[in-house]
Design a protein around this motif. Structure first.
Motif, mmCIF file in Angstrom:
data_model
loop_
_atom_site.group_PDB
_atom_site.id
_atom_site.type_symbol
_atom_site.label_atom_id
_atom_site.label_comp_id
_atom_site.label_asym_id
_atom_site.label_seq_id
_atom_site.Cartn_x
_atom_site.Cartn_y
_atom_site.Cartn_z
ATOM 1 N N PRO A 1 2.334 -5.967 -2.910
ATOM 2 C CA PRO A 1 1.837 -4.933 -1.985
ATOM 3 C C PRO A 1 2.293 -4.998 -0.601
ATOM 4 O O PRO A 1 2.458 -6.223 0.075
ATOM 5 C CB PRO A 1 0.311 -4.942 -1.868
ATOM 6 C CG PRO A 1 0.063 -5.612 -3.176
ATOM 7 C CD PRO A 1 1.050 -6.713 -3.587
ATOM 8 N N SER B 1 0.547 -0.055 0.869
ATOM 9 C CA SER B 1 -0.681 -0.524 0.377
ATOM 10 C C SER B 1 -1.808 -0.658 1.586
ATOM 11 O O SER B 1 -3.252 -0.348 1.214
ATOM 12 C CB SER B 1 -0.831 -1.885 -0.503
ATOM 13 O OG SER B 1 -0.042 -1.607 -1.668
ATOM 14 N N HIS C 1 -4.705 6.302 -0.575
ATOM 15 C CA HIS C 1 -4.219 5.293 -1.203
ATOM 16 C C HIS C 1 -4.133 3.894 -0.425
ATOM 17 O O HIS C 1 -3.974 2.635 -0.823
ATOM 18 C CB HIS C 1 -2.985 5.579 -1.905
ATOM 19 C CG HIS C 1 -1.609 5.497 -1.202
ATOM 20 N ND1 HIS C 1 -1.313 6.571 -0.627
ATOM 21 C CD2 HIS C 1 -0.716 4.512 -1.049
ATOM 22 C CE1 HIS C 1 -0.250 6.280 0.016
ATOM 23 N NE2 HIS C 1 0.059 5.016 -0.377
ATOM 24 N N LEU D 1 -7.163 -6.612 -1.166
ATOM 25 C CA LEU D 1 -6.341 -5.481 -2.064
ATOM 26 C C LEU D 1 -6.576 -6.370 -3.613
ATOM 27 O O LEU D 1 -6.691 -5.370 -4.619
ATOM 28 C CB LEU D 1 -4.900 -5.910 -1.744
ATOM 29 C CG LEU D 1 -4.473 -5.244 -0.420
ATOM 30 C CD1 LEU D 1 -3.058 -5.118 0.046
ATOM 31 C CD2 LEU D 1 -4.599 -3.617 -0.452
#
Length: 324
Positions: free
Chosen positions: A132, A160, A222, A319
């Protein structure tokens, strides 16, 4: 400072643990000062010295979990390598195997032009594969990153997370009060060390401009957002920033000499920490080449490597949990 502002998640307890552990691995004088020297408010009851090796793995443990792209602040390229955000820390983390890159955006341009630069950089260097992608915006670099995320939604899908470090998210009263001087001296006069850009840097830092921008734009959901603000005191403020620090005191004692602490927070983000540092020392080493301008009495260099390492670990951890 006890409670996180309304609409902001409080991630400080976990970040404190991680930062304290990262500080133990720092070989500089900063480590000997202890974590309470660098964090507001001090004291947590957590003793990282007794943490097991599993509780405090180094940055190398996260080299395959995330990749970092640092976005520089206003005028960064105008003052050489020492003014580039996390220049030293990036090299240290790169040596552990972490993918850390830096996009040196136009220091004298507004957010729209710099968002295009970020878009070009991401399109050229991040094809969507790999761990990410985490953007780390320093100062106005946070504003440029936010503009990118809303201006280029297709490319933004490759991102991300965004971490604001001393971000000028809400602008600065300094840009409001000194706008005519800033606009002339900093935006338009020739400056041999850096390009003129579009000359909109001062305009883009005005509080009304930032407030209107935040009201008019919806950030992509997102992306996970994190904020880290700096708060300074007179003895830790660079000589040239002391006048603006004093000017900001009429708005709030919680400022870093350029930005008010509450203006450094991305709406809806997770608050990582209030660091005891001024706006320059939290991410740059300007004092090394500009000793007169950046003089601070009894100065100990801020532990930027420990900070960037802690940011990396917390975001990677966050994450990873989000994907489960």
């Amino acid at each position: 400072l006890t409670d996180a502002p309304k609409g902001i998640l409080d991630g400080r307890p976990r970040f404190r643990e991680i930062f304290c552990a990262a500080l133990l691995e720092d070989s500089s004088d900063a480590s000997s000062m202890g974590s309470d020297y660098w964090l507001f408010p001090p004291g947590s009851g957590h003793n990282p010295a007794t943490a097991s090796a599993q509780e405090r793995p180094g940055a190398a443990s996260y080299s395959d979990k995330v990749q970092l792209l640092i976005i520089t602040g206003a005028f960064s390229e105008c003052f050489g390598e020492d003014a580039i955000a996390f220049s030293d820390a990036s090299k240290v983390l790169q040596s552990t195997g972490l993918d850390v890159q830096t996009d040196v955006v136009s220091g004298r341009s507004g957010t729209v032009r710099n968002a295009r630069q970020i878009a070009d950089y991401i399109e050229a260097n991040y094809a969507g594969q790999g761990p990410p992608l985490v953007l780390v915006g320093y100062s106005k670099g946070t504003n440029d990153a936010l503009q990118f995320l809303t201006q280029y939604p297709e490319l933004a899908t490759r991102v991300s997370a965004l971490v604001s470090v001393g971000g000028a998210v809400g602008g600065s009263p300094i840009a409001d009060e000194l706008y005519p001087i800033y606009d002339l001296l900093l935006s338009h006069l020739p400056w041999p060390q850096c390009g003129k850009g579009d000359g909109k840097v001062a305009q883009s830092l005005r509080t009304q401009v930032r407030e209107q921008w935040l009201q008019a734009h919806t950030l992509p959901d997102h992306v996970r957002y994190y904020s880290l603000a700096a708060i300074t005191s007179q003895d830790r403020t660079a000589r040239v920033l002391r006048s603006t620090w004093k000017a900001l005191l009429q708005h709030s004692v919680h400022n870093d000499g350029q930005v008010l602490a509450h203006h450094a927070l991305i709406p809806g983000s997770t608050l990582l920490a209030y660091m005891h540092a001024d706006h320059w020392s939290i991410a740059t080493r300007v004092e090394r080449s500009r000793q007169v301008l950046a003089y601070r009495p009894h100065y100990v260099e801020f532990p930027q490597t420990a900070l960037l390492s802690a940011i990396t670990r917390l975001v990677a951890e966050d994450l990873e949990q989000a994907l489960k």
